[in-house]
Motif scaffolding. Structure first.
Motif, PDB file in Angstrom:
ATOM      1  N   LEU A  85      50.489  35.445  51.520  1.00 50.66           N
ATOM      2  CA  LEU A  85      51.309  36.393  50.776  1.00 50.66           C
ATOM      3  C   LEU A  85      50.474  37.547  50.221  1.00 50.66           C
ATOM      4  O   LEU A  85      50.903  38.699  50.236  1.00 50.66           O
ATOM      5  N   ARG A  86      49.267  37.231  49.762  1.00 54.24           N
ATOM      6  CA  ARG A  86      48.428  38.266  49.138  1.00 54.24           C
ATOM      7  C   ARG A  86      47.754  39.174  50.171  1.00 54.24           C
ATOM      8  O   ARG A  86      47.761  40.395  50.025  1.00 54.24           O
ATOM      9  N   TYR A  87      47.177  38.593  51.205  1.00 57.50           N
ATOM     10  CA  TYR A  87      46.350  39.390  52.119  1.00 57.50           C
ATOM     11  C   TYR A  87      47.050  39.787  53.411  1.00 57.50           C
ATOM     12  O   TYR A  87      46.642  40.750  54.054  1.00 57.50           O
ATOM     13  N   PHE A  88      48.105  39.088  53.798  1.00 60.32           N
ATOM     14  CA  PHE A  88      48.813  39.444  55.025  1.00 60.32           C
ATOM     15  C   PHE A  88      50.102  40.206  54.734  1.00 60.32           C
ATOM     16  O   PHE A  88      50.442  41.143  55.436  1.00 60.32           O
ATOM     17  N   GLU A  89      50.824  39.802  53.687  1.00 57.97           N
ATOM     18  CA  GLU A  89      52.035  40.525  53.293  1.00 57.97           C
ATOM     19  C   GLU A  89      51.771  41.529  52.183  1.00 57.97           C
ATOM     20  O   GLU A  89      52.632  42.323  51.837  1.00 57.97           O
ATOM     21  N   GLU A  90      50.576  41.467  51.577  1.00 59.93           N
ATOM     22  CA  GLU A  90      50.129  42.404  50.543  1.00 59.93           C
ATOM     23  C   GLU A  90      51.056  42.445  49.336  1.00 59.93           C
ATOM     24  O   GLU A  90      51.319  43.494  48.763  1.00 59.93           O
TER      25      GLU A  90
END
Length: 197
Positions: free
Chosen positions: A144-149
């Motif tokens: 969620l943090r690094y791929f969907e930002e």
């Protein structure tokens, strides 16, 4: 994740009852929703059903929906809730929680669509092996943090955590990866960002 003015325009049109706007929102986000959903549900047909149920619900309730400055976040969060409800109805989870034994799957491979440059293969392989050693919730927060930002506030709301708990979970996930890979945190972040792009 920065708000996309085009997405917001479609959302505003949807709230006014524009079915074509709903179709455009689906077209823009269906692939990302499926990628996220399959990690939670592990059943392609069920994920597609949940996505379709979500869009039917959005259309049925469009006049009562609120405006949003981040359509992707709204959809991912709503899909997560739809999947939790589906799994509860199927008797697969209890207490509205995604359990570790039945939780977020994030199996990385060197052939992953995120890995495009040949020179990254060795680093990517090491990161893939490290990611596969994380817990389901650690994988989900990294996704969620690094791929969907998504922001920490958005993740906290989605995963039913306090903001402090979200930061702690993220920090533990990154630290676990850092220890497995024996790299500095900045190098690890760069690797994660390179996987997304």
């Amino acid at each position: 994740m920065k708000a996309n003015p085009g997405n917001n325009q479609f959302w505003s049109r949807l709230l006014q009852g524009d079915r074509q706007a709903l179709n455009e929102i689906y077209r823009l986000h269906a692939d990302a929703l499926f990628r996220y959903g399959i990690r939670l549900l592990h059943d392609e047909n069920a994920v597609q059903d949940c996505i379709h149920d979500l869009f039917l619900k959005i259309w049925s309730n469009h006049a009562r929906l609120s405006d949003t400055d981040n359509v992707r976040y709204y959809l991912i969060s709503s899909l997560r809730n739809t999947i939790i409800n589906y799994r509860n109805q199927q008797g697969k989870i209890e207490h509205q929680e995604l359990q570790e034994r039945d939780g977020f799957a994030m199996d990385f491979t060197v052939e992953s669509q995120y890995i495009l440059k040949e020179e990254q293969t060795e680093k990517a392989q090491r990161l893939a092996e490290a990611m596969n050693q994380l817990t389901a919730r650690q994988k989900e927060i990294i996704y969620l943090r690094y791929f969907e930002e998504l922001s920490y506030d958005q993740i906290a709301e989605m995963m039913d955590l306090s903001k402090k708990g979200t930061y702690k979970l993220s920090a533990r996930a990154l630290e676990a990866l850092r220890e497995i890979l024996q790299v500095e945190k900045a190098v690890l972040i760069a690797l994660l960002v390179s996987l997304k792009h």
